[in-house]
Design a protein around this motif. Structure first.
Motif, PDB file in Angstrom:
ATOM      1  N   THR A  10       0.557  -1.194  -0.082  1.00 10.21           N
ATOM      2  CA  THR A  10       0.113   0.009   0.042  1.00 10.21           C
ATOM      3  C   THR A  10       0.720   1.360  -0.106  1.00 10.21           C
ATOM      4  N   ILE A  11       0.441   2.339  -0.681  1.00 10.60           N
ATOM      5  CA  ILE A  11       1.186   3.554  -0.481  1.00 10.60           C
ATOM      6  C   ILE A  11       0.395   4.664  -0.131  1.00 10.60           C
ATOM      7  N   ARG A  12       0.757   5.604   0.697  1.00 11.39           N
ATOM      8  CA  ARG A  12       0.178   6.607   1.035  1.00 11.39           C
ATOM      9  C   ARG A  12       0.945   7.854   1.497  1.00 11.39           C
ATOM     10  N   PRO A  13       0.578   8.883   1.548  1.00  7.78           N
ATOM     11  CA  PRO A  13       1.263  10.207   2.177  1.00  7.78           C
ATOM     12  C   PRO A  13       1.699   9.678   3.611  1.00  7.78           C
ATOM     13  N   LEU A  14       2.978  10.428   3.895  1.00  2.00           N
ATOM     14  CA  LEU A  14       3.517  10.375   5.282  1.00  2.00           C
ATOM     15  C   LEU A  14       2.923  11.786   5.835  1.00  2.00           C
ATOM     16  N   GLY A  15       2.361  11.587   6.887  1.00  2.00           N
ATOM     17  CA  GLY A  15       1.897  12.654   7.717  1.00  2.00           C
ATOM     18  C   GLY A  15       3.104  13.725   8.091  1.00  2.00           C
ATOM     19  N   ALA A  16       2.831  14.721   8.581  1.00  2.00           N
ATOM     20  CA  ALA A  16       3.865  15.776   8.941  1.00  2.00           C
ATOM     21  C   ALA A  16       4.746  15.082   9.994  1.00  2.00           C
ATOM     22  N   ASN A  17       4.333  14.626  10.895  1.00  2.00           N
ATOM     23  CA  ASN A  17       4.992  13.858  11.883  1.00  2.00           C
ATOM     24  C   ASN A  17       5.726  12.739  11.667  1.00  2.00           C
ATOM     25  N   GLU A  18       5.557  12.015  10.642  1.00  2.00           N
ATOM     26  CA  GLU A  18       5.901  10.756  10.025  1.00  2.00           C
ATOM     27  C   GLU A  18       7.382  11.096   9.044  1.00  2.00           C
ATOM     28  N   ILE A  19       7.381  12.576   8.325  1.00  2.00           N
ATOM     29  CA  ILE A  19       8.576  12.849   7.492  1.00  2.00           C
ATOM     30  C   ILE A  19       9.963  12.423   8.244  1.00  2.00           C
ATOM     31  N   GLU A  29       1.556  16.748   0.601  1.00  2.00           N
ATOM     32  CA  GLU A  29       1.405  15.441   0.198  1.00  2.00           C
ATOM     33  C   GLU A  29       2.443  14.900  -0.541  1.00  2.00           C
ATOM     34  N   GLY A  30       3.574  15.438  -0.652  1.00  2.00           N
ATOM     35  CA  GLY A  30       4.830  15.156  -1.420  1.00  2.00           C
ATOM     36  C   GLY A  30       5.546  13.945  -1.002  1.00  2.00           C
ATOM     37  N   PHE A  31       5.148  13.534   0.359  1.00  2.00           N
ATOM     38  CA  PHE A  31       6.161  12.450   0.964  1.00  2.00           C
ATOM     39  C   PHE A  31       5.275  11.152   0.972  1.00  2.00           C
ATOM     40  N   LEU A  32       5.702  10.251   0.171  1.00  2.00           N
ATOM     41  CA  LEU A  32       5.131   8.999   0.225  1.00  2.00           C
ATOM     42  C   LEU A  32       5.934   7.728   0.790  1.00  2.00           C
ATOM     43  N   LEU A  33       5.125   6.931   1.366  1.00  2.00           N
ATOM     44  CA  LEU A  33       5.468   5.503   2.021  1.00  2.00           C
ATOM     45  C   LEU A  33       4.831   4.563   1.522  1.00  2.00           C
TER      46      LEU A  33
END
Length: 279
Positions: free
Chosen positions: A6-15, A43-47
């Motif tokens: 699964t691919i999702r955006p990283l939250g601000a506290n997950e960067i 929205e530009g940081f993906l995990l």
């Protein structure tokens, strides 16, 4: 490959996860970089997750309607070669849409990036060492200067506007900025910040070598006795000379590559790259 990706955006506290992985890879990001990066494009940081566990990261940060920058492309070492990175790469570039995209990649990956439409623009050389103590000289605290002067200067050396990022970068914990005025003109400026290994100078921007020297020495003084890291664009011979003059030695390099047309920048004024991750 078994398992669910699964691919999702990283939250601000997950960067910070991407920053921590970059540190483990030896990229030596700044200690406060994560908080600065998140303000540009949330929205530009993906995990990519494999069965709910972090597997890979990428950032494709959209600066404006024309330009994005790709970084933090890291697959967890034990999961490499399983196609997870490729899926995440495609998702990252999809986020960029029709924008031109820049990246700083290790030379070993240059051929792979070329297959995806990226062309080599120039090399950036990372220098590191422990220069002699500097001095503040005639420089001033960047916080005492009008932000518009800094933003205008940055616009000469970066291919997209990034006011929100600059404001975060200048005010982040541990970041120290110095500027050199000649009359009412900002002749040079730069920022030094703490990193896991030493302190990193970036950006370092100047209209000539004398201004770059003055700002570098001021930032070196602000860094105390810590080692200094400076990422230099190879097409600027004055920047290479400055690094070597202060006893810094090359430790590795990246390939600055672009996919699509990019606004020309004044590399002769760029003595230190801001960040390999966000340009």
């Amino acid at each position: 490959m078994t398992g669910t990706i699964t691919i999702r955006p990283l939250g601000a506290n997950e960067i910070c996860l991407a920053v921590d992985w970059a540190a483990q890879e030896g990229w030596n990001p700044g200690l406060a970089d994560a908080a600065c990066f998140g303000v540009v494009d949330p929205e530009g940081f993906l995990l990519a997750e494999l069965d709910g566990e972090p597997a890979a990261t990428i950032s494709v940060v959209n600066y404006d309607a024309r330009f994005a920058f790709l970084g933090f492309y890291i697959v967890r070492p034990d999961l490499r070669g399983r196609g997870i990175g490729w899926k995440l790469w495609q998702a990252g570039l999809a986020h960029a849409g029709g924008r031109s995209v820049g990246l700083d990649g290790v030379p070993a990956q240059q051929a792979n990036y070329a297959k995806q439409g990226f062309a080599l623009a120039y090399r950036n050389i990372r220098f590191a060492g422990n220069p002699a103590t500097g001095e503040a000289g005639d420089t001033v605290d960047l916080a005492d200067l009008p932000f518009g002067l800094i933003e205008a200067s940055d616009g000469e050396i970066f291919p997209a506007p990034r006011a929100a990022f600059l404001k975060a970068w200048l005010s982040a914990p541990g970041h120290i900025g110095r500027g050199l005025l000649r009359g009412d003109r900002l002749a040079g400026w730069g920022v030094v910040r703490p990193a896991p290994a030493g302190r990193k100078i970036g950006p370092l921007v100047a209209e000539d070598e004398a201004a770059a020297e003055a700002v570098f020495r001021a930032l070196r003084a602000a860094a105390g006795s810590d080692d200094i890291v400076l990422d230099v664009p190879e097409p600027n011979p004055a920047a290479l000379a400055l690094a070597r003059r202060h006893g810094l030695a090359p430790v590795f390099e990246t390939a600055r590559m672009y996919r699509g047309a990019v606004r020309p920048v004044a590399l002769e004024k760029l003595y230190g790259v801001t960040s390999f991750e966000l340009g």
